[in-house]
Enzyme design. Structure first.
Site, PDB file in Angstrom:
ATOM      1  N   GLY A  40     -11.839   0.781  -4.970  1.00  0.00           N
ATOM      2  CA  GLY A  40     -12.165   1.898  -4.091  1.00  0.00           C
ATOM      3  C   GLY A  40     -11.320   1.930  -2.836  1.00  0.00           C
ATOM      4  O   GLY A  40     -10.295   1.264  -2.730  1.00  0.00           O
ATOM      5  N   GLY A  45      -1.363   4.872  -3.834  1.00  0.00           N
ATOM      6  CA  GLY A  45      -1.041   4.037  -5.003  1.00  0.00           C
ATOM      7  C   GLY A  45      -2.034   4.278  -6.129  1.00  0.00           C
ATOM      8  O   GLY A  45      -1.654   4.457  -7.295  1.00  0.00           O
ATOM      9  N   HIS A  46      -3.324   4.300  -5.792  1.00  0.00           N
ATOM     10  CA  HIS A  46      -4.359   4.576  -6.804  1.00  0.00           C
ATOM     11  C   HIS A  46      -4.172   5.972  -7.389  1.00  0.00           C
ATOM     12  O   HIS A  46      -4.318   6.183  -8.581  1.00  0.00           O
ATOM     13  CB  HIS A  46      -5.762   4.519  -6.178  1.00  0.00           C
ATOM     14  N   GLN A  70     -14.165 -12.106  -7.415  1.00  0.00           N
ATOM     15  CA  GLN A  70     -12.745 -12.378  -7.156  1.00  0.00           C
ATOM     16  C   GLN A  70     -12.471 -12.685  -5.683  1.00  0.00           C
ATOM     17  O   GLN A  70     -11.327 -12.842  -5.280  1.00  0.00           O
ATOM     18  CB  GLN A  70     -11.860 -11.242  -7.678  1.00  0.00           C
ATOM     19  N   GLY A 156      -0.882  -1.199 -10.600  1.00  0.00           N
ATOM     20  CA  GLY A 156       0.312  -1.067  -9.750  1.00  0.00           C
ATOM     21  C   GLY A 156       1.085  -2.378  -9.705  1.00  0.00           C
ATOM     22  O   GLY A 156       0.492  -3.468  -9.690  1.00  0.00           O
ATOM     23  N   ASP A 159       0.586  -5.596  -7.205  1.00  0.00           N
ATOM     24  CA  ASP A 159      -0.153  -6.805  -7.588  1.00  0.00           C
ATOM     25  C   ASP A 159       0.536  -7.414  -8.813  1.00  0.00           C
ATOM     26  O   ASP A 159      -0.013  -7.430  -9.920  1.00  0.00           O
ATOM     27  CB  ASP A 159      -1.609  -6.443  -7.893  1.00  0.00           C
ATOM     28  N   VAL A 185       3.794   1.910  -4.595  1.00  0.00           N
ATOM     29  CA  VAL A 185       3.929   3.081  -3.712  1.00  0.00           C
ATOM     30  C   VAL A 185       4.022   2.556  -2.282  1.00  0.00           C
ATOM     31  O   VAL A 185       3.275   1.651  -1.893  1.00  0.00           O
ATOM     32  CB  VAL A 185       2.732   4.041  -3.877  1.00  0.00           C
ATOM     33  N   SER A 194      -1.904  -0.213   0.645  1.00  0.00           N
ATOM     34  CA  SER A 194      -2.967  -1.148   0.274  1.00  0.00           C
ATOM     35  C   SER A 194      -4.230  -0.764   1.036  1.00  0.00           C
ATOM     36  O   SER A 194      -4.142  -0.314   2.192  1.00  0.00           O
ATOM     37  CB  SER A 194      -2.550  -2.576   0.681  1.00  0.00           C
TER      38      SER A 194
HETATM   39  O1  PAF Z   1      -6.403  -4.506  -8.119  1.00  0.00           O
HETATM   40  C1  PAF Z   1      -7.627  -4.354  -7.864  1.00  0.00           C
HETATM   41  O2  PAF Z   1      -8.039  -3.468  -7.133  1.00  0.00           O
HETATM   42  C2  PAF Z   1      -8.633  -5.299  -8.484  1.00  0.00           C
HETATM   43  O3  PAF Z   1      -8.135  -6.606  -8.529  1.00  0.00           O
HETATM   44  C3  PAF Z   1      -9.128  -4.854  -9.862  1.00  0.00           C
HETATM   45  C4  PAF Z   1      -8.011  -4.836 -10.886  1.00  0.00           C
HETATM   46  C5  PAF Z   1      -9.737  -3.470  -9.754  1.00  0.00           C
HETATM   47  C6  PAF Z   1     -10.207  -5.811 -10.359  1.00  0.00           C
HETATM   48  O4  PAF Z   1     -11.273  -5.885  -9.490  1.00  0.00           O
END
Ligand code: PAF
Length: 297
Positions: A40, A45-46, A70, A156, A159, A185, A194
């Site tokens: 979110g 980039g998204h 994570q 992207g 990462d 991007v 980011s």
């Molecule tokens: O790149 C991210 O935003 C996160 O690591 C992902 C791939 C959505 C997993 O939580």
């Protein structure tokens, strides 16, 4: 556009939509699904990933889930920016069909105990500074792939290590999904977009330019024939360290496949860095290929 939080409901709704949006001709064909997994606080980039998914597929699912497993105990899980209303508007404009936005308890109910680990790739670079991070990423991505059952999933290149972990996961677990990777991007001054850039104050934002500037410089060095990886690593360190607000987490000059540090730069190289700017940890990388065709120094 629909927003669904419950994994079972999402699965059921997608089963219906696959038939509705598929081809009714004989033989009938289910609609293809593109998944864009995110945490979110959407940025350009998204949205580039969503646009690509929109072009390639009949259905586009965007997942929005700040995945607790994570994040390490001292990390920014609580502070991570969240704004579902803003994300919903942006997703709608970009042509998303369905947002999957589960709560943590819907993804990890009481008693949850199954995790996915991609050995070797997960404990280097970001994995060394963030133990357990890629176990969390691999676990949630596996769950998302099982819940959504996408034909394609979009990530992207910013990462870069995550991309390698996910590609290996898909290969090792014989998953059907195609992983589509889009270029990083960047803002006008080169900083990779980011969600964490919002943490930067004005002075820090200015200081953060040292990251893309240094990668750009490193690329020019390699293209001009630099093949000594140690010399390049050292020069990158010096350039970043010259910025008073920057603190290096790592500088890696690796093979771009297994993330092994190289002595000499061969045909392909990934130059990856993680740098603290104040309290914000930023990552970026470049991948250079076809280098054996360029001259050596
Ligand atoms: O790149 C991210 O935003 C996160 O690591 C992902 C791939 C959505 C997993 O939580």
């Amino acid at each position: 556009m629909e927003i669904i939080g419950d994994p079972q409901k999402l699965r059921k709704r997608l089963d219906e939509l696959r038939v509705e949006r598929g081809s009714g001709f004989q033989p009938p064909r289910a609609a293809t699904v593109g998944l864009v997994p995110t945490m979110g606080y959407l940025h350009e980039g998204h949205l580039a990933l969503v646009r690509a998914a929109r072009q390639d597929n009949e259905l586009v699912v965007l997942s929005i889930f700040v995945n607790p497993v994570q994040f390490g105990p001292q990390e920014d899980y609580e502070e991570y920016p969240r704004d579902l209303k803003r994300d919903t508007n942006l997703a709608q404009e970009a042509g998303v069909d369905l947002i999957f936005a589960p709560k943590a308890a819907q993804m990890y109910p009481e008693g949850y105990r199954t995790f996915v680990e991609v050995e070797g790739l997960s404990d280097k670079l970001c994995g060394a500074s963030r133990p357990g991070h890629f176990r969390g990423v691999a676990t949630v991505v596996t769950k998302l792939f099982h819940i959504v059952g996408p034909d394609r999933a979009y990530f992207g290149q910013k990462d870069g290590q995550q991309v390698l972990v996910i590609k290996r996961l898909v290969q090792d677990l014989n998953m059907r999904v195609e992983i589509v990777v889009l270029p990083t991007v960047r803002e006008k001054d080169g900083l990779a977009v980011s969600s964490r850039n919002v943490y930067l104050g004005a002075e820090e934002r200015q200081a953060a330019r040292v990251i893309p500037d240094t990668l750009h410089w490193a690329e020019a060095q390699v293209r001009a024939g630099e093949r000594d990886a140690d010399r390049l690593r050292e020069a990158i360190r010096e350039r970043i360290a010259a910025e008073p607000l920057a603190r290096i987490d790592y500088v890696s000059v690796n093979d771009g496949h297994e993330l092994e540090e190289v002595d000499r730069i061969g045909d392909r190289v990934m130059v990856a860095v993680a740098v603290w700017i104040g309290k914000t940890r930023l990552i970026d990388n470049i991948v250079l290929e076809g280098l054996s065709r360029c001259g050596e120094s």
